[in-house]
Design a protein around this motif. Structure first.
Motif, short mmCIF file in Angstrom:
data_model
loop_
_atom_site.label_atom_id
_atom_site.label_comp_id
_atom_site.label_asym_id
_atom_site.label_seq_id
_atom_site.Cartn_x
_atom_site.Cartn_y
_atom_site.Cartn_z
N GLN A 165 1.05 19.46 11.86
CA GLN A 165 0.41 18.41 11.07
C GLN A 165 -1.09 18.65 11.01
N VAL A 166 -1.62 18.59 9.83
CA VAL A 166 -3.05 18.79 9.62
C VAL A 166 -3.60 17.60 8.85
N GLY A 167 -4.94 17.49 8.86
CA GLY A 167 -5.57 16.38 8.16
C GLY A 167 -5.87 15.22 9.07
N PRO A 168 -6.28 14.08 8.52
CA PRO A 168 -6.63 12.90 9.36
C PRO A 168 -5.41 12.34 10.07
N MET A 169 -5.69 11.64 11.15
CA MET A 169 -4.58 11.13 11.97
C MET A 169 -3.82 10.01 11.26
N HIS A 170 -4.52 9.20 10.43
CA HIS A 170 -3.82 8.09 9.78
C HIS A 170 -2.99 8.54 8.58
N ASN A 171 -3.27 9.74 8.05
CA ASN A 171 -2.50 10.24 6.91
C ASN A 171 -2.34 11.75 7.06
N PRO A 172 -1.54 12.22 8.00
CA PRO A 172 -1.43 13.66 8.25
C PRO A 172 -0.60 14.36 7.16
N ASN A 173 -0.89 15.64 6.97
CA ASN A 173 -0.13 16.50 6.08
C ASN A 173 0.66 17.49 6.92
N GLU A 174 1.83 17.85 6.45
CA GLU A 174 2.73 18.70 7.22
C GLU A 174 2.83 20.08 6.56
N VAL A 175 2.63 21.12 7.39
CA VAL A 175 2.75 22.51 6.95
C VAL A 175 3.85 23.15 7.80
N SER A 176 4.84 23.74 7.13
CA SER A 176 5.98 24.35 7.83
C SER A 176 6.09 25.81 7.42
N VAL A 177 6.29 26.68 8.40
CA VAL A 177 6.49 28.11 8.17
C VAL A 177 7.75 28.50 8.94
N ALA A 178 8.68 29.21 8.27
CA ALA A 178 9.95 29.56 8.92
C ALA A 178 10.36 30.97 8.47
N MET A 179 11.19 31.58 9.28
CA MET A 179 11.77 32.89 8.97
C MET A 179 13.24 32.85 9.36
N PHE A 180 14.12 33.27 8.43
CA PHE A 180 15.57 33.23 8.66
C PHE A 180 16.16 34.49 8.01
N SER A 200 0.86 -1.20 0.00
CA SER A 200 0.00 0.00 0.00
C SER A 200 0.89 1.24 0.00
N VAL A 201 0.47 2.20 -0.80
CA VAL A 201 1.21 3.45 -0.93
C VAL A 201 0.30 4.60 -0.47
N SER A 202 0.83 5.43 0.38
CA SER A 202 0.07 6.57 0.90
C SER A 202 0.85 7.84 0.61
N LEU A 203 0.17 8.82 0.00
CA LEU A 203 0.79 10.10 -0.33
C LEU A 203 0.30 11.16 0.66
N SER A 204 1.22 11.94 1.18
CA SER A 204 0.90 13.00 2.14
C SER A 204 1.45 14.32 1.60
N PRO A 205 0.63 15.10 0.91
CA PRO A 205 1.14 16.39 0.40
C PRO A 205 1.40 17.35 1.55
N GLY A 206 2.34 18.25 1.35
CA GLY A 206 2.71 19.21 2.38
C GLY A 206 3.08 20.56 1.77
N LEU A 207 3.43 21.48 2.61
CA LEU A 207 3.72 22.84 2.17
C LEU A 207 4.81 23.42 3.06
N ARG A 208 5.79 24.09 2.46
CA ARG A 208 6.86 24.76 3.19
C ARG A 208 6.96 26.21 2.69
N LEU A 209 6.91 27.12 3.61
CA LEU A 209 6.96 28.54 3.31
C LEU A 209 8.03 29.18 4.19
N MET A 210 8.97 29.91 3.55
CA MET A 210 10.08 30.49 4.29
C MET A 210 10.27 31.94 3.89
N PHE A 211 10.38 32.81 4.90
CA PHE A 211 10.65 34.23 4.71
C PHE A 211 12.13 34.48 5.05
#
Length: 681
Positions: free
Chosen positions: A635-650, A609-620
């Protein structure tokens, strides 16, 4: 029959019951019908100390009654004459003793049976019926009323056979103050409710209207007795002739009047010398008015004022500010004509020495000092001032109190002894032309008599305010009279009024049952954790309608045939059928669904079984050298297939981007991601 919770230490199996007294004309036997009974109602218990003689002393206060009540109630035959048992101080246990005074003969011959209650703390709260008395730890007896008047303390409770002390939380100092303020104080107004009726309010409003109208009339009449003469003049006038039509007794007040000067603006009021005045909550600063150059610029057309400024040997301007630079410096000399031809004049003495308020002398006493050696003027903060002692200093103190309105009227002098009817002349020894350049159309001299209630303008203003208040009270009287209910003398009108009252009461009952049925349905759903079936809903609806019938039956007048039961039943039926659509029910259903999903085991698929978890990374990446970094990941979305959203500033915007071969990295970098989860069954 009444219940009595003697103390929190009373056993959870029993409660105190009392038999109300009844009087019999044939048998004048009195008894005390207080006994202790199991909550289940199985048996009645007697509590006393074994071996002691029977006594008439009782914990429950005796009353007059008849013994027939005890004979007819066979279920209470175990209530017997008993003696109180006084517990020993070492055991700290309590026993409830009951007694019948001059009771039935059936009570004789029964041995007393003690019942020991659990130990009780001295800090337990006391709660009992008014006719029940309780034995204190020291052996004394106190009524329920006396126990309630004593200070209440936190009470210990017993849970599951073990002593668990539940103490009321102690409030801190701040919370005690908030609690004391939040309590609604007992009203100090002891007026009867009759004073709040419509007719009484009309009478009070009418009385207040008459009072204010009378006060306003008196003030207007007093203003007519104050004689006032207004003499206008301009910068080109050297003298003015005026006449008095009537005598002015007492002291005569001389004012100068400047209309439309707008001296009540904030920027003007704050432009004062900080060495002279200090204000609370605002500032005083001499901006653009703190040097002689500013004084020459602002009063360029007033040579007499500039001469005072230039006479100061130092360069400092004291006092500074727009209020000081705009001081009114005109001076007057009054003459009285000695003949009709106005060829000979007599000079009048005008007292300018006491025109400022008494508080001004105290306010400036420590800030403005008298002349010193080498300078004839005053000193402010160690600097020479252009103010001179005498009447000019008095006029400055009057001027430094800025008015609250754009119209200025200040006291200039007082002529003692009054003025008689005749012709007078005022000569202008100093007439500043700057006021017409500042937009003042004309300057006025007001000569007015003195009155104990104030000047003529003040009397007219107060009289107008009083008449306005009287008019408002008259309007209230008219409104009360317009909305005065008309009492119906006919029976039909009375029936109509009673019918309206019944409908209002019926609507209140319906609304109360609606809210209670809603709470019952939601509580039943919350307890069963599912939607209710039709049978359960109909059972609750039937109970609500039975309660509606019983309450409406007591309120329904005899001439009302329709209690509107169909309307109430239709509304309550719509509630019980649509309870699932309410926000509370939907929230519970969503919570049940989430709990069911969490408890449900995840099915394991066979194979790969293959599970895809789309995500998003935003950096300032703002400008900087990389010494500040903030990173957040969620992590957002359902618990069995969460999606990851990352926000950073450097902050490395000034560092060269070696990967892209650019002198600086981009400000915002957006990067989508895809997580691949491969599992084999």
């Amino acid at each position: 029959m009444g219940n009595c919770n003697l103390h929190s230490w009373l056993s959870s199996e029993g409660f105190c019951s009392f038999q109300k007294p009844r009087q019999d004309s044939q048998r004048q036997t009195s008894m005390a019908g207080c006994w202790c009974e199991d909550r289940g109602g199985a048996v009645s218990r007697r509590m006393s100390r074994e071996g002691e003689a029977q006594s008439s002393t009782a914990l429950c206060e005796p009353w007059e009654g008849r013994a027939r009540r005890l004979e007819e109630s066979r279920e209470s035959q175990d209530s017997r004459k008993m003696t109180p048992w006084k517990p020993e101080k070492a055991s700290r246990s309590r026993t409830l003793s009951l007694i019948s005074v001059q009771g039935s003969s059936e009570l004789q011959g029964h041995a007393p049976r003690p019942m020991q209650l659990p130990p009780r703390s001295e800090e337990a709260p006391r709660s009992c019926a008014p006719w029940c008395a309780v034995q204190e730890p020291n052996g004394d007896f106190a009524s329920a009323k006396e126990l309630r008047e004593k200070p209440r303390r936190p009470s210990p409770s017993r849970a599951e056979g073990q002593g668990v002390t539940e103490v009321e939380p102690q409030r801190g100092c701040l919370m005690r103050c908030v609690w004391a303020i939040a309590q609604q104080p007992e009203t100090k107004v002891l007026l009867p409710l009759y004073w709040y009726r419509r007719r009484c309010q009309m009478a009070c409003a009418l009385f207040v209207a008459v009072f204010f109208a009378a006060v306003g009339g008196v003030l207007f009449f007093a203003s007519r007795t104050v004689h006032e003469v207004i003499v206008p003049y301009t910068k080109n006038d050297a003298e003015k002739v005026f006449s008095l039509e009537q005598d002015i007794d007492g002291d005569v007040l001389v004012y100068y009047d400047l209309p439309q000067v707008n001296m009540n603006q904030r920027g003007f009021i704050e432009s004062k010398d900080s060495r002279v005045v200090t204000t609370f909550g605002s500032r005083v600063v001499c901006e653009a008015s703190d040097t002689k150059d500013w004084a020459r610029l602002r009063r360029a057309g007033d040579p007499s004022f500039l001469a005072r400024i230039e006479a100061v040997p130092t360069a400092d301007l004291a006092p500074c500010g727009l209020v000081a630079l705009s001081m009114f410096t005109d001076s007057f000399v009054f003459y009285k004509s000695l003949s009709d031809s106005s060829d000979s004049w007599e000079k009048l003495e005008a007292d300018e020495s006491d025109v400022a308020l008494p508080a001004d002398a105290t306010a400036y006493q420590k800030k403005i000092h008298g002349p010193s050696s080498g300078w004839s003027g005053l000193e402010i903060g160690g600097a020479n001032s252009w103010l001179t002692p005498g009447s000019f200093y008095e006029h400055w103190k009057v001027w430094y109190r800025t008015p609250a309105s754009p119209h200025v009227r200040n006291l200039w002098a007082v002529i003692r002894g009054g003025l008689s009817k005749g012709v007078y002349k005022v000569s202008f020894s100093e007439n500043s032309p700057i006021w017409e350049d500042w937009g003042v159309p004309e300057k006025l001299i007001v000569i007015s008599g003195k009155h104990s209630l104030g000047n003529k303008g003040a009397l007219r203003c107060l009289g107008t305010v009083c008449l306005c208040l009287a008019g408002a009270e008259v309007l209230c009287v008219l409104l009360f009279a317009a909305f005065m209910p008309v009492r119906s003398t006919s029976s039909a009108g009375s029936y109509k009024l009673l019918h309206s009252i019944f409908l209002i009461q019926r609507s209140s009952i319906e609304q109360g049952l609606y809210q209670r049925l809603k709470k019952d349905l939601l509580r039943r759903m919350r307890r069963k954790k599912r939607e209710l079936d039709v049978k359960e809903k109909l059972r609750l609806l039937q109970g609500a309608m039975d309660e509606y019938d019983s309450q409406v039956r007591d309120l329904q007048p005899f001439f009302v045939s329709n209690p509107e039961r169909d309307r109430a039943e239709r509304r309550l039926s719509e509630l019980q059928w649509g309870i699932g659509d309410t926000p509370e029910a939907k929230e519970m259903q969503s919570r049940w669904k989430m709990e069911k999903m969490r408890r449900a085991p995840q099915r394991q698929s066979k194979g790969i079984s293959v599970s895809l978890s789309p995500g998003l990374r935003l950096m300032f990446r703002p400008p900087g050298f990389g010494n500040f970094q903030v990173y957040s990941r969620r992590q957002v979305g359902p618990m069995h297939n969460p999606n990851e959203v990352s926000v950073a500033m450097f902050n490395d915007g000034k560092v060269m981007d070696v990967y892209n071969k650019k002198p600086s990295p981009p400000l915002i970098k957006f990067q989508p991601t895809v997580g691949i989860d491969i599992s084999t069954g």
